[in-house]
Design an enzyme around this catalytic site. Structure first.
Site, PDB file in Angstrom:
ATOM      1  CB  SER A 274      -0.975   0.005   1.185  1.00 34.09           C
ATOM      2  OG  SER A 274      -0.303  -0.253   2.390  1.00 34.09           O
ATOM      3  CG  HIS A 304      -0.972  -5.253   2.072  1.00 35.95           C
ATOM      4  ND1 HIS A 304      -0.264  -5.083   3.229  1.00 35.95           N
ATOM      5  CD2 HIS A 304      -0.984  -4.025   1.474  1.00 35.95           C
ATOM      6  CE1 HIS A 304       0.132  -3.819   3.338  1.00 35.95           C
ATOM      7  NE2 HIS A 304      -0.311  -3.152   2.279  1.00 35.95           N
ATOM      8  CG  HIS A 350       5.846  -8.961   8.167  1.00 33.19           C
ATOM      9  ND1 HIS A 350       6.859  -8.197   7.646  1.00 33.19           N
ATOM     10  CD2 HIS A 350       4.743  -8.167   8.195  1.00 33.19           C
ATOM     11  CE1 HIS A 350       6.392  -6.995   7.388  1.00 33.19           C
ATOM     12  NE2 HIS A 350       5.102  -6.950   7.707  1.00 33.19           N
ATOM     13  NE  ARG A 359       2.282  -3.761  12.387  1.00 31.94           N
ATOM     14  CZ  ARG A 359       2.105  -3.948  11.081  1.00 31.94           C
ATOM     15  NH1 ARG A 359       1.614  -2.969  10.327  1.00 31.94           N
ATOM     16  NH2 ARG A 359       2.420  -5.105  10.509  1.00 31.94           N
ATOM     17  CG  ASP A 405      -3.488  -7.976   9.151  1.00 30.18           C
ATOM     18  OD1 ASP A 405      -3.984  -6.875   9.434  1.00 30.18           O
ATOM     19  OD2 ASP A 405      -2.706  -8.137   8.198  1.00 30.18           O
TER      20      ASP A 405
HETATM   21  C1  LIG Z   1       2.939 -11.943   4.837  1.00 34.66           C
HETATM   22  C2  LIG Z   1       3.391 -12.902   3.755  1.00 34.66           C
HETATM   23  C3  LIG Z   1       2.640 -12.585   2.456  1.00 34.66           C
HETATM   24  C4  LIG Z   1       4.882 -12.723   3.525  1.00 34.66           C
HETATM   25  O1  LIG Z   1       5.238 -13.495   2.422  1.00 34.66           O
HETATM   26  P1  LIG Z   1       6.742 -13.861   2.135  1.00 34.66           P
HETATM   27  O2  LIG Z   1       7.629 -12.710   2.355  1.00 34.66           O
HETATM   28  O3  LIG Z   1       6.779 -14.498   0.798  1.00 34.66           O
HETATM   29  O4  LIG Z   1       7.055 -14.922   3.304  1.00 34.66           O
HETATM   30  P2  LIG Z   1       8.150 -16.053   3.358  1.00 34.66           P
HETATM   31  O5  LIG Z   1       9.410 -15.631   2.660  1.00 34.66           O
HETATM   32  O6  LIG Z   1       8.251 -16.486   4.761  1.00 34.66           O
HETATM   33  O7  LIG Z   1       7.484 -17.188   2.456  1.00 34.66           O
HETATM   34  C5  LIG Z   1       8.130 -18.430   2.237  1.00 34.66           C
HETATM   35  C6  LIG Z   1       7.085 -19.507   2.047  1.00 34.66           C
HETATM   36  O8  LIG Z   1       6.342 -19.660   3.260  1.00 34.66           O
HETATM   37  C7  LIG Z   1       4.960 -19.527   3.005  1.00 34.66           C
HETATM   38  N1  LIG Z   1       4.304 -18.850   4.118  1.00 34.66           N
HETATM   39  C8  LIG Z   1       4.605 -17.635   4.628  1.00 34.66           C
HETATM   40  N2  LIG Z   1       3.721 -17.318   5.595  1.00 34.66           N
HETATM   41  C9  LIG Z   1       2.861 -18.350   5.682  1.00 34.66           C
HETATM   42  C10 LIG Z   1       1.711 -18.591   6.458  1.00 34.66           C
HETATM   43  N3  LIG Z   1       1.250 -17.702   7.331  1.00 34.66           N
HETATM   44  N4  LIG Z   1       1.040 -19.745   6.275  1.00 34.66           N
HETATM   45  C11 LIG Z   1       1.488 -20.653   5.381  1.00 34.66           C
HETATM   46  N5  LIG Z   1       2.552 -20.470   4.591  1.00 34.66           N
HETATM   47  C12 LIG Z   1       3.230 -19.317   4.752  1.00 34.66           C
HETATM   48  C13 LIG Z   1       4.890 -18.650   1.767  1.00 34.66           C
HETATM   49  O9  LIG Z   1       3.630 -18.776   1.108  1.00 34.66           O
HETATM   50  C14 LIG Z   1       6.054 -19.172   0.971  1.00 34.66           C
HETATM   51  O10 LIG Z   1       5.655 -20.364   0.352  1.00 34.66           O
HETATM   52  P3  LIG Z   1       6.154 -20.734  -1.143  1.00 34.66           P
HETATM   53  O11 LIG Z   1       7.661 -20.733  -1.062  1.00 34.66           O
HETATM   54  O12 LIG Z   1       5.545 -22.056  -1.409  1.00 34.66           O
HETATM   55  O13 LIG Z   1       5.635 -19.639  -2.026  1.00 34.66           O
HETATM   56  C15 LIG Z   1       3.129 -14.369   4.204  1.00 34.66           C
HETATM   57  O14 LIG Z   1       3.780 -14.613   5.429  1.00 34.66           O
HETATM   58  C16 LIG Z   1       1.663 -14.690   4.316  1.00 34.66           C
HETATM   59  O15 LIG Z   1       1.050 -15.051   3.296  1.00 34.66           O
HETATM   60  N6  LIG Z   1       1.055 -14.588   5.540  1.00 34.66           N
HETATM   61  C17 LIG Z   1      -0.362 -14.812   5.717  1.00 34.66           C
HETATM   62  C18 LIG Z   1      -1.140 -13.589   5.237  1.00 34.66           C
HETATM   63  C19 LIG Z   1      -0.975 -12.430   6.175  1.00 34.66           C
HETATM   64  O16 LIG Z   1      -1.095 -12.549   7.376  1.00 34.66           O
HETATM   65  N7  LIG Z   1      -0.723 -11.260   5.601  1.00 34.66           N
HETATM   66  C20 LIG Z   1      -0.595 -10.018   6.380  1.00 34.66           C
HETATM   67  C21 LIG Z   1       0.811  -9.581   6.426  1.00 34.66           C
HETATM   68  S1  LIG Z   1       1.003  -8.186   7.489  1.00 34.66           S
END
Ligand SMILES: CC(C)(COP(=O)(O)OP(=O)(O)OC[C@H]1O[C@@H](n2cnc3c(N)ncnc32)[C@H](O)[C@@H]1OP(=O)(O)O)[C@@H](O)C(=O)NCCC(=O)NCCS
Length: 467
Positions: A274, A304, A350, A359, A405
């Protein structure tokens, strides 16, 4: 008449943004001694601009790091390629707003007379100036936003015509694009205002837009979930209290929660979807309305901001599937089922953080103080004890800890705001503070249009394979 002269004539025909701001402020605040935010900015801008000049002249050719092929394919994670003055995110410690942690902000920023949590107006002042404002300065800002809060009839009309099935985030972006009609920057630009004063009009638009968001966001809520009636802004109340009341909630603790919520969701440095979107769109000299509407479309994604809605759905579904008070074993099974189903556990993980999000922690502290026996809070606490171990065992995520969140929904549910589809709008109202403070500073610093270099896969191969 030469071109230059006609430009000067046009510039003179537009009321100076500084004058508009001064007049508004004089008519709205009780204390003439306190500076308005605009006046404070005018005071600090020259030294900040000098500092940036110095940094660029002294270190301009130094590398900030290197970029690997994985980084280019991997969402540009870790590439240092953006300047964002308002906040910096440390992977271990979490966010610092202009150098201050969340607990420090809770201590230092002025609170309302009837509350204990910081006022988001104070956080905005801090993001914009780097200085902790006085209670009088914050009061002045509350009054200024209240005075700028009215929304035009066509925006009300558009919102009233939206089907209730249109997601609240779509309605928010739609309404803000319609509000763009009010942009002072767009009008000034069309009349040929000098580039040195772009920031002043961007500032005016930013102040107007932030001021109008409670009425826009509350109208969406009242239309979709209630009877469609919306109250009026009370000029004596702060931004968060007004928003809470417009939504229809007058519990003192809910109002204070609102202030905390709007403070902590505001900014998370510049690279998140964002904030970066607002910065990117603004770099084309699109006005703050366009920047913010675009930013909200990014916040609406489930990875997000929409994660706050997803968390609540996921938790409620767990209760439906395995009962209101599941055992640890049942919770574990439910988490594994989610992961094996190829879904993420919402609210955990994250892109930058590697510890529990502060937070999350401050919302947990709020819950421990105000709703320690809430059954849903107990379940969220239970999840906190179980999810990280499961995610670690799963072995994919780099950060198994909860983010912002994971906790926000349970607090809102406690006070009766149970419509989780709406939660991301509240996140969005708060995000206006950080994203738009960034856009104002982009124009103060005169940053250019953003245009990183992209490569095709063939280009990458050529770089390493062709002799
Ligand atoms: C926030 C988020 C998008 C960050 O993504 P990222 O930087 O790619 O995170 P990572 O580097 O740790 O990801 C590595 C792997 O772990 C997975 N992973 C990360 N968080 C996960 C979670 N909460 N549940 C399951 N799998 C998760 C990713 O999907 C990724 O899988 P892939 O290699 O098969 O694509 C991710 O942690 C997520 O999807 N969280 C859940 C949604 C959420 O809470 N979003 C709000 C963020 S403030």
């Amino acid at each position: 008449m030469t071109r230059g002269r006609s430009t000067i004539a046009i510039v003179r025909s537009i009321p100076s943004a500084a004058d508009v701001s001064r007049r508004l402020y004089a008519s709205q605040t009780t204390s003439v001694a306190a500076k308005s935010l605009k006046e404070k900015l005018v005071e600090i801008i020259p030294s900040k601009v000098e500092e940036v000049k110095y940094v660029r002249t002294t270190y301009g050719s130094k590398p900030l790091g290197s970029v690997t092929v994985d980084m280019a394919y991997g969402g540009m994670r870790g590439i240092k390629g953006l300047i964002w003055e308002g906040s910096v995110l440390d992977p271990e410690e979490g966010i610092r707003f202009r150098g201050y942690t969340i607990p420090e902000c809770q201590k230092l920023l002025p609170a309302a007379e009837d509350g204990a949590e910081p006022l988001p107006e104070g956080l905005f002042w801090l993001l914009m100036t780097g200085e902790v404002p006085s209670a009088t300065e914050v009061k002045g800002l509350s009054a200024e936003w209240a005075a700028r809060s009215s929304i035009p009839a066509h925006v009300i009309d558009i919102l009233d015509r939206c089907p209730n099935t249109l997601h609240p985030m779509s309605q928010l972006a739609l309404a803000v694009n319609a509000l763009q009609h009010e942009s002072k920057f767009a009008k000034a630009y069309a009349q040929g205002v000098h580039r040195n004063s772009y920031w002043e009009y961007i500032f005016e638009d930013t102040m107007d837009l932030i001021a109008k968001l409670p009425l826009v966001a509350a109208r969406i809520y009242r239309n979709v979930y209630k009877d469609g009636t919306v109250g009026e802004i009370d000029p004596k109340l702060d931004w968060g209290a007004n928003y809470a009341k417009l939504l229809g909630y007058s519990d003192k603790n809910f109002i204070d929660l609102m202030r905390l919520y709007l403070t902590i969701h505001s900014d998370h440095e510049g690279g998140n979807v964002s904030a970066h979107t607002a910065h990117l769109v603004g770099s084309a000299l699109s006005d703050p309305y366009y920047c913010y509407a675009a930013s909200m479309n990014g916040l609406a994604g489930p990875l997000h901001g929409l994660a706050n809605q997803e968390v609540l759905r996921w938790v409620l579904k767990m209760q439906k599937d395995v009962g209101l008070q599941p055992t640890d074993e049942q919770v574990k099974e439910y988490i594994w089922k989610t992961l094996k189903g190829g879904q993420v556990v919402p609210g955990y993980g994250h892109a930058v953080l590697r510890k529990t999000d502060p937070r999350y922690t401050c919302q947990r502290e709020f819950a421990l103080k105000h709703l320690p026996n809430d059954p849903l809070f107990k379940l969220v606490s239970q999840l906190y004890n179980i999810v990280p171990a499961v995610l670690t065992e799963h072995g994919k995520t780099k950060n198994p800890w909860p983010n912002v969140d994971a906790h926000s929904g349970v607090l809102l549910q406690h006070y009766g705001l149970v419509e989780e589809d709406y939660y991301t709008v509240m996140f969005g109202v708060s995000r206006s503070l950080g994203a738009l403070a960034g856009v104002v500073w982009d124009r103060i610093l005169g940053l250019p249009i953003e245009r990183p270099k992209s490569l095709s896969t063939q280009d990458v191969r050529n770089m390493f394979e062709k002799k």
